[in-house]
Write a protein that holds these residues in place. Sequence first.
Motif, mmCIF file in Angstrom:
data_model
loop_
_atom_site.group_PDB
_atom_site.id
_atom_site.type_symbol
_atom_site.label_atom_id
_atom_site.label_comp_id
_atom_site.label_asym_id
_atom_site.label_seq_id
_atom_site.Cartn_x
_atom_site.Cartn_y
_atom_site.Cartn_z
ATOM 1 N N ALA A 78 -2.919 7.744 16.402
ATOM 2 C CA ALA A 78 -3.825 8.364 15.436
ATOM 3 C C ALA A 78 -3.094 8.724 14.141
ATOM 4 O O ALA A 78 -3.624 8.545 13.048
ATOM 5 C CB ALA A 78 -4.479 9.605 16.038
ATOM 6 N N LEU A 79 -1.869 9.229 14.278
ATOM 7 C CA LEU A 79 -1.103 9.591 13.090
ATOM 8 C C LEU A 79 -0.761 8.361 12.264
ATOM 9 O O LEU A 79 -0.857 8.383 11.033
ATOM 10 C CB LEU A 79 0.173 10.323 13.501
ATOM 11 N N VAL A 80 -0.382 7.264 12.947
ATOM 12 C CA VAL A 80 -0.046 6.025 12.235
ATOM 13 C C VAL A 80 -1.258 5.483 11.493
ATOM 14 O O VAL A 80 -1.168 5.103 10.317
ATOM 15 C CB VAL A 80 0.505 4.976 13.220
ATOM 16 N N LEU A 81 -2.418 5.447 12.167
ATOM 17 C CA LEU A 81 -3.628 4.951 11.520
ATOM 18 C C LEU A 81 -4.014 5.837 10.334
ATOM 19 O O LEU A 81 -4.419 5.349 9.282
ATOM 20 C CB LEU A 81 -4.773 4.894 12.531
ATOM 21 N N GLY A 82 -3.909 7.151 10.517
ATOM 22 C CA GLY A 82 -4.255 8.064 9.435
ATOM 23 C C GLY A 82 -3.330 7.923 8.244
ATOM 24 O O GLY A 82 -3.783 7.881 7.091
ATOM 25 N N LEU A 83 -2.021 7.854 8.500
ATOM 26 C CA LEU A 83 -1.070 7.666 7.412
ATOM 27 C C LEU A 83 -1.321 6.334 6.695
ATOM 28 O O LEU A 83 -1.258 6.259 5.467
ATOM 29 C CB LEU A 83 0.361 7.705 7.944
ATOM 30 N N GLY A 84 -1.601 5.290 7.490
ATOM 31 C CA GLY A 84 -1.879 3.987 6.890
ATOM 32 C C GLY A 84 -3.079 4.043 5.969
ATOM 33 O O GLY A 84 -3.054 3.500 4.853
ATOM 34 N N ALA A 85 -4.159 4.689 6.429
ATOM 35 C CA ALA A 85 -5.345 4.834 5.579
ATOM 36 C C ALA A 85 -5.007 5.625 4.320
ATOM 37 O O ALA A 85 -5.444 5.275 3.212
ATOM 38 C CB ALA A 85 -6.462 5.519 6.358
ATOM 39 N N GLY A 86 -4.227 6.682 4.476
ATOM 40 C CA GLY A 86 -3.835 7.483 3.322
ATOM 41 C C GLY A 86 -3.019 6.695 2.317
ATOM 42 O O GLY A 86 -3.229 6.782 1.099
ATOM 43 N N PHE A 87 -2.067 5.885 2.815
ATOM 44 C CA PHE A 87 -1.279 5.046 1.916
ATOM 45 C C PHE A 87 -2.161 4.040 1.191
ATOM 46 O O PHE A 87 -1.950 3.752 0.010
ATOM 47 C CB PHE A 87 -0.181 4.313 2.694
ATOM 48 N N GLY A 88 -3.150 3.496 1.912
ATOM 49 C CA GLY A 88 -4.066 2.553 1.271
ATOM 50 C C GLY A 88 -4.843 3.200 0.143
ATOM 51 O O GLY A 88 -4.958 2.637 -0.956
ATOM 52 N N PHE A 89 -5.383 4.387 0.395
ATOM 53 C CA PHE A 89 -6.108 5.099 -0.656
ATOM 54 C C PHE A 89 -5.164 5.506 -1.782
ATOM 55 O O PHE A 89 -5.556 5.537 -2.955
ATOM 56 C CB PHE A 89 -6.808 6.325 -0.081
ATOM 57 N N GLY A 90 -3.912 5.821 -1.430
ATOM 58 C CA GLY A 90 -2.926 6.147 -2.454
ATOM 59 C C GLY A 90 -2.627 4.960 -3.356
ATOM 60 O O GLY A 90 -2.460 5.119 -4.572
ATOM 61 N N ILE B 4 -2.012 13.578 3.905
ATOM 62 C CA ILE B 4 -0.616 13.521 3.460
ATOM 63 C C ILE B 4 -0.334 12.209 2.737
ATOM 64 O O ILE B 4 0.298 12.180 1.675
ATOM 65 C CB ILE B 4 0.328 13.696 4.668
ATOM 66 N N GLY B 5 -0.821 11.100 3.309
ATOM 67 C CA GLY B 5 -0.548 9.794 2.722
ATOM 68 C C GLY B 5 -1.175 9.589 1.359
ATOM 69 O O GLY B 5 -0.588 8.919 0.495
ATOM 70 N N GLU B 6 -2.359 10.165 1.130
ATOM 71 C CA GLU B 6 -3.059 9.907 -0.130
ATOM 72 C C GLU B 6 -2.760 10.935 -1.212
ATOM 73 O O GLU B 6 -3.286 10.811 -2.317
ATOM 74 C CB GLU B 6 -4.567 9.856 0.110
ATOM 75 N N THR B 7 -1.926 11.930 -0.921
ATOM 76 C CA THR B 7 -1.638 12.956 -1.926
ATOM 77 C C THR B 7 -0.185 12.956 -2.404
ATOM 78 O O THR B 7 0.081 12.814 -3.597
ATOM 79 C CB THR B 7 -1.980 14.354 -1.385
ATOM 80 N N ILE B 8 0.751 13.091 -1.478
ATOM 81 C CA ILE B 8 2.147 13.314 -1.869
ATOM 82 C C ILE B 8 2.738 12.096 -2.574
ATOM 83 O O ILE B 8 3.328 12.216 -3.659
ATOM 84 C CB ILE B 8 2.985 13.688 -0.633
ATOM 85 N N GLY B 9 2.587 10.907 -1.977
ATOM 86 C CA GLY B 9 3.159 9.704 -2.583
ATOM 87 C C GLY B 9 2.605 9.401 -3.966
ATOM 88 O O GLY B 9 3.368 9.253 -4.934
ATOM 89 N N PRO B 10 1.274 9.294 -4.106
ATOM 90 C CA PRO B 10 0.715 9.015 -5.441
ATOM 91 C C PRO B 10 1.081 10.073 -6.479
ATOM 92 O O PRO B 10 1.324 9.745 -7.646
ATOM 93 C CB PRO B 10 -0.796 8.994 -5.176
ATOM 94 N N ALA B 11 1.097 11.343 -6.071
ATOM 95 C CA ALA B 11 1.470 12.403 -7.010
ATOM 96 C C ALA B 11 2.890 12.199 -7.515
ATOM 97 O O ALA B 11 3.167 12.350 -8.715
ATOM 98 C CB ALA B 11 1.332 13.769 -6.346
ATOM 99 N N ALA B 12 3.804 11.836 -6.605
ATOM 100 C CA ALA B 12 5.197 11.604 -6.995
ATOM 101 C C ALA B 12 5.310 10.406 -7.936
ATOM 102 O O ALA B 12 6.047 10.457 -8.926
ATOM 103 C CB ALA B 12 6.053 11.385 -5.746
ATOM 104 N N VAL B 13 4.576 9.341 -7.646
ATOM 105 C CA VAL B 13 4.589 8.160 -8.520
ATOM 106 C C VAL B 13 4.096 8.532 -9.916
ATOM 107 O O VAL B 13 4.671 8.118 -10.936
ATOM 108 C CB VAL B 13 3.719 7.033 -7.925
ATOM 109 N N GLY B 14 3.028 9.328 -9.980
ATOM 110 C CA GLY B 14 2.490 9.727 -11.270
ATOM 111 C C GLY B 14 3.478 10.515 -12.109
ATOM 112 O O GLY B 14 3.619 10.294 -13.319
ATOM 113 N N VAL B 15 4.204 11.425 -11.465
ATOM 114 C CA VAL B 15 5.155 12.273 -12.193
ATOM 115 C C VAL B 15 6.409 11.493 -12.577
ATOM 116 O O VAL B 15 6.888 11.566 -13.712
ATOM 117 C CB VAL B 15 5.522 13.509 -11.341
ATOM 118 N N VAL B 16 6.959 10.722 -11.627
ATOM 119 C CA VAL B 16 8.253 10.066 -11.851
ATOM 120 C C VAL B 16 8.132 8.809 -12.703
ATOM 121 O O VAL B 16 8.937 8.579 -13.615
ATOM 122 C CB VAL B 16 8.906 9.718 -10.494
ATOM 123 N N TRP B 17 7.106 7.971 -12.446
ATOM 124 C CA TRP B 17 7.027 6.665 -13.108
ATOM 125 C C TRP B 17 5.951 6.551 -14.174
ATOM 126 O O TRP B 17 6.033 5.665 -15.033
ATOM 127 C CB TRP B 17 6.810 5.570 -12.063
#
Length: 279
Positions: A155-167, A222-235
């Motif tokens: 469940a965690l893997v599927l959820g993270l995967g969905a979050g990364f996709g939305f990210g 977690i997948g759809e918030t932290i990663g995209p936010a970091a990309v927005g700030v850094v890059w």
Amino acid sequence: MVCALGAAVCFGTATVLQAVAARTAGTGGGGEAALLLRALRQWRYLAGLALDGLGFLFQIAALRSIPIYAVAAALASSLAVTGVVAARLLQVRLSGTEWGAVAVVCAGLAMLGLASGAEGDRHGSTALKYAMLAIAVVVLLLGLFGGRWSGRGRALVLGLGAGFGFGVVEVSVRLIDSLAPSELLTNPATYALVIGGGAAFLLLTSALQRGSVTTATAGMVIGETIGPAAVGVVWLGDRTRDGLAWLAVLGFLIAVAGALALARFGEAPTTDAPTAETA
């Protein structure tokens, strides 16, 4: 910020409709693609997709005017919307703690609204565009084969995967500079957006139907918030108003924490819902 909140309302309401349809579509064989096809026969799932489409338009408008971190936190707050809608339409009882979490999400978003500046002025590099495409392909492969896995971590893997996709979708919107057909077709971010979004829906449908919904939804947030936010700030150069970086960070953390506390509403309970009908 108004557009970001509009997207959250659309996505949160769509989740209630899609959850009912996904559970109904779960009876039958086949893999993840078959599950999605059965879900598409449910009118509630189609209504949810229509709301998702409207929410996506709001999301695009928001990403073109405010930083990704603010949009990501607002989209995570769709769980608060789902909880409130479920309480209203499905007679789901929210505990005092969960009502408190809804208030916490609202407070965090208010902080972000006060602290966030304009969207970053940097154009994403070609390398970043291809990186988003690569992540989208990985998410797609996870969606095609991940449903066959078993175990507590599924469940965690599927959820993270969905979050990364939305990210990937969130970042890719910012990486598309022109809507001219010739440039869209040669921009890797265009394909990243389409593949990442489709794969995320596939994974989310599977997560709604199987496994621990709370765990899957927490992973998605977690997948759809932290990663995209970091990309927005850094890059991409996303910044806050002068002197209010601390308020933006605090508001982001508070909004995400409140959303995680409402993770069980990643799938609205269906016990009180009427039986879903096929279209």
